[in-house]
Design a protein around this motif. Structure first.
Motif, PDB file in Angstrom:
ATOM      1  N   PRO A 172      90.618  99.131 126.339  1.00  0.00           N
ATOM      2  CA  PRO A 172      89.795 100.253 126.904  1.00  0.00           C
ATOM      3  C   PRO A 172      88.769 100.659 125.939  1.00  0.00           C
ATOM      4  N   LEU A 173      87.557 101.142 126.618  1.00  0.00           N
ATOM      5  CA  LEU A 173      86.664 101.945 125.904  1.00  0.00           C
ATOM      6  C   LEU A 173      85.630 102.902 126.823  1.00  0.00           C
ATOM      7  N   PRO A 174      85.321 103.869 126.357  1.00  0.00           N
ATOM      8  CA  PRO A 174      84.480 104.721 127.355  1.00  0.00           C
ATOM      9  C   PRO A 174      83.246 104.055 127.927  1.00  0.00           C
ATOM     10  N   VAL A 175      83.041 103.864 129.255  1.00  0.00           N
ATOM     11  CA  VAL A 175      82.047 103.125 129.917  1.00  0.00           C
ATOM     12  C   VAL A 175      80.522 103.559 129.205  1.00  0.00           C
TER      13      VAL A 175
ATOM     14  N   ARG B 262      97.131 109.146 128.286  1.00  0.00           N
ATOM     15  CA  ARG B 262      98.187 108.403 129.243  1.00  0.00           C
ATOM     16  C   ARG B 262      97.674 107.984 130.540  1.00  0.00           C
ATOM     17  N   SER B 263      96.444 108.306 131.064  1.00  0.00           N
ATOM     18  CA  SER B 263      95.617 107.595 132.224  1.00  0.00           C
ATOM     19  C   SER B 263      95.376 106.282 131.862  1.00  0.00           C
ATOM     20  N   VAL B 264      94.829 106.005 130.550  1.00  0.00           N
ATOM     21  CA  VAL B 264      94.304 104.664 130.272  1.00  0.00           C
ATOM     22  C   VAL B 264      95.718 103.691 130.275  1.00  0.00           C
ATOM     23  N   THR B 265      96.583 104.393 129.866  1.00  0.00           N
ATOM     24  CA  THR B 265      98.079 103.559 129.546  1.00  0.00           C
ATOM     25  C   THR B 265      98.480 103.394 131.031  1.00  0.00           C
ATOM     26  N   LEU B 266      98.372 103.854 132.222  1.00  0.00           N
ATOM     27  CA  LEU B 266      98.539 103.529 133.268  1.00  0.00           C
ATOM     28  C   LEU B 266      97.519 102.551 134.054  1.00  0.00           C
TER      29      LEU B 266
ATOM     30  N   LEU C 294      98.522  93.743 132.103  1.00  0.00           N
ATOM     31  CA  LEU C 294      98.530  93.078 130.985  1.00  0.00           C
ATOM     32  C   LEU C 294      99.527  92.851 130.183  1.00  0.00           C
ATOM     33  N   GLU C 295      99.495  92.037 129.079  1.00  0.00           N
ATOM     34  CA  GLU C 295     100.814  91.806 128.183  1.00  0.00           C
ATOM     35  C   GLU C 295     101.289  93.225 127.791  1.00  0.00           C
ATOM     36  N   ASP C 296     102.554  93.378 127.833  1.00  0.00           N
ATOM     37  CA  ASP C 296     103.059  94.663 127.469  1.00  0.00           C
ATOM     38  C   ASP C 296     103.035  95.024 126.133  1.00  0.00           C
ATOM     39  N   ARG C 297     102.763  93.810 125.188  1.00  0.00           N
ATOM     40  CA  ARG C 297     102.751  94.124 123.652  1.00  0.00           C
ATOM     41  C   ARG C 297     101.273  94.138 123.302  1.00  0.00           C
ATOM     42  N   ILE C 298     101.042  95.111 122.692  1.00  0.00           N
ATOM     43  CA  ILE C 298      99.552  95.401 122.387  1.00  0.00           C
ATOM     44  C   ILE C 298      99.438  94.672 120.740  1.00  0.00           C
ATOM     45  N   VAL C 299      98.524  93.839 120.757  1.00  0.00           N
ATOM     46  CA  VAL C 299      98.391  92.917 119.586  1.00  0.00           C
ATOM     47  C   VAL C 299      97.569  93.782 118.558  1.00  0.00           C
ATOM     48  N   GLY C 300      96.697  94.771 118.824  1.00  0.00           N
ATOM     49  CA  GLY C 300      95.962  95.461 117.682  1.00  0.00           C
ATOM     50  C   GLY C 300      95.834  96.742 118.218  1.00  0.00           C
ATOM     51  N   THR C 301      96.027  97.971 117.237  1.00  0.00           N
ATOM     52  CA  THR C 301      95.609  99.305 117.570  1.00  0.00           C
ATOM     53  C   THR C 301      94.792  99.845 116.544  1.00  0.00           C
TER      54      THR C 301
ATOM     55  N   SER D  53      94.185  98.301 121.728  1.00  0.00           N
ATOM     56  CA  SER D  53      94.147  99.840 122.344  1.00  0.00           C
ATOM     57  C   SER D  53      93.982 100.559 121.112  1.00  0.00           C
ATOM     58  N   PHE D  54      93.951 102.124 121.560  1.00  0.00           N
ATOM     59  CA  PHE D  54      94.062 103.219 120.905  1.00  0.00           C
ATOM     60  C   PHE D  54      95.451 103.529 120.349  1.00  0.00           C
ATOM     61  N   VAL D  55      95.543 104.225 119.419  1.00  0.00           N
ATOM     62  CA  VAL D  55      97.184 104.557 118.965  1.00  0.00           C
ATOM     63  C   VAL D  55      97.368 105.887 120.119  1.00  0.00           C
ATOM     64  N   THR D  56      96.779 106.284 120.544  1.00  0.00           N
ATOM     65  CA  THR D  56      97.004 107.387 121.593  1.00  0.00           C
ATOM     66  C   THR D  56      97.228 106.835 123.143  1.00  0.00           C
ATOM     67  N   ASP D  57      97.003 105.520 123.092  1.00  0.00           N
ATOM     68  CA  ASP D  57      97.289 104.906 124.492  1.00  0.00           C
ATOM     69  C   ASP D  57      98.805 104.768 124.742  1.00  0.00           C
ATOM     70  N   ARG D  58      99.183 105.882 124.934  1.00  0.00           N
ATOM     71  CA  ARG D  58     100.800 106.065 125.321  1.00  0.00           C
ATOM     72  C   ARG D  58     101.046 107.079 126.479  1.00  0.00           C
ATOM     73  N   MET D  59     102.284 106.837 127.099  1.00  0.00           N
ATOM     74  CA  MET D  59     102.542 107.516 128.139  1.00  0.00           C
ATOM     75  C   MET D  59     102.682 108.999 127.793  1.00  0.00           C
ATOM     76  N   GLU D  60     103.182 109.147 126.448  1.00  0.00           N
ATOM     77  CA  GLU D  60     103.196 110.839 126.177  1.00  0.00           C
ATOM     78  C   GLU D  60     101.999 111.305 125.285  1.00  0.00           C
ATOM     79  N   ASP D  61     100.936 110.481 125.357  1.00  0.00           N
ATOM     80  CA  ASP D  61      99.918 110.911 124.397  1.00  0.00           C
ATOM     81  C   ASP D  61      98.392 111.234 125.332  1.00  0.00           C
ATOM     82  N   ALA D  62      97.552 111.470 124.650  1.00  0.00           N
ATOM     83  CA  ALA D  62      96.047 112.105 125.397  1.00  0.00           C
ATOM     84  C   ALA D  62      95.533 111.103 126.202  1.00  0.00           C
TER      85      ALA D  62
END
Length: 322
Positions: free
Chosen positions: A257-260, A220-224, A231-238, A209-218
């Motif tokens: 995740p990617l923009p459709v 957030r809805s992708v994180t949800l 998915l596995e909690d541990r993100i293997v690449g950012t 995922s992206f480095v901004t894929d976090r609950m406190e970041d831009a």
């Protein structure tokens, strides 16, 4: 007033404050020690320490707490750093502004851009701007949205096109477009090409995922969305760069995740496969951000005015990419 702290006289400070001291302080504030700052400035450590002391004496305030294992800005230091960065941005722009005394629109536009922004309206604006003002130049620097916003705030960039989580009251914002994020996998992945998948099929799969894929970041809805897919909690690449997130997905490192609308061509070319969920996808707004206090050159003002006018004249439905 606290004992030992003398009042600061504004007019005297304006006359006597040396810009070079502020420039040295900015580097100090961005470093982990006086030694590190001296290396960046290519000066000797005692010279930098002396500059800090002169600045603290001039202001009558302690700016940096320095002890073994401790190097941090005081409250006064934090305030000075924020203001000094803005002053530095204005100083850096003086040369450009002085070249703009001409009937022809000249000048350089510095755009801070989140990675892989796909927006026809923005592209049309660049094309029309070049046609109207061929003597003007521009550069587009791709970075994480947070860094793009910092560049605008410090006046190092003319404008930013990026994601926004928390709004800085000193900046202005206007939504450029809205996009929707989905989950995808690449050809090596076990789920690639499989029909009739459900979110249950994604449980436990590795994620990128992206480095901004976090609950406190831009994002957030992708994180949800990732959490709901179990998915596995541990993100293997950012990465902060969309192209690099795409690379990891296509290579089979995990689901990401990617923009459709950005991924559509890769889906058609069998490089990506869209996974559940397929509806109620997270919507993400991309904004144009600018600093109303920045002294824009004529090229910067022309491009910003043109872009804002196009946005305001175009209904949001035509700026929504699903």
């Amino acid at each position: 007033m606290a004992k030992g702290i003398r009042p600061i006289h504004a007019e005297r400070l304006a006359r006597e404050l040396d810009w070079n001291l502020l420039r040295t302080f900015i580097v100090l504030a961005q470093s982990s020690s006086v030694t590190a700052a001296a290396e960046k400035l290519r000066l000797k450590q005692p010279t930098v320490s002396s500059a800090l002391k002169r600045l603290e004496d001039r202001l009558g305030r302690k700016l940096i707490n320095r002890k073994p294992g401790l190097f941090e800005l005081t409250e006064a230091g934090t305030l000075l750093f924020r203001e000094a960065v803005e002053i530095q941005g204005s100083v850096l722009r003086l040369g450009t502004l002085m070249r703009e005394v001409t009937d022809e629109v000249r000048g350089h536009v510095e755009i801070a851009m989140a990675s892989h922004v796909v927006c026809p309206l923005f592209d049309d604006t660049l094309r029309e701007f070049h046609q109207r003002h061929p003597a003007a130049t521009l550069s587009i620097n791709v970075s994480a949205s947070k860094e793009a916003l910092e560049a605008v705030s410090s006046r190092r960039a003319s404008l930013a096109v990026c994601l926004v989580r928390d709004r800085n009251p000193k900046l202005e914002y206007l939504r450029l477009f809205r996009e929707f994020f989905g989950l995808f996998c690449g050809p090596p992945h076990a789920l690639f090409g499989r029909e009739n998948l459900t979110k249950a099929d994604l449980a436990g799969q590795f994620a990128v995922s992206f480095v901004t894929d976090r609950m406190e970041d831009a994002l957030r809805s992708v994180t949800l969305m990732r959490a709901e897919a179990d998915l596995e909690d541990r993100i293997v690449g950012t990465s902060a760069n969309l192209e690099e997130v795409r690379r990891m997905i296509v290579a089979g490192l995990g689901v990401g995740p990617l923009p459709v609308h950005v991924a559509r061509r890769d889906v058609k070319d069998n490089l990506l496969w869209q996974l559940p969920p397929y509806d109620r996808l997270p919507e993400i707004d991309v904004h144009v951000v600018w600093n109303p206090k920045a002294k824009l050159n004529r090229a910067e003002k022309a491009l910003l005015d043109m872009l804002l006018e196009k946005i305001r004249k175009t209904p949001i439905g035509e700026r929504t990419y699903s």
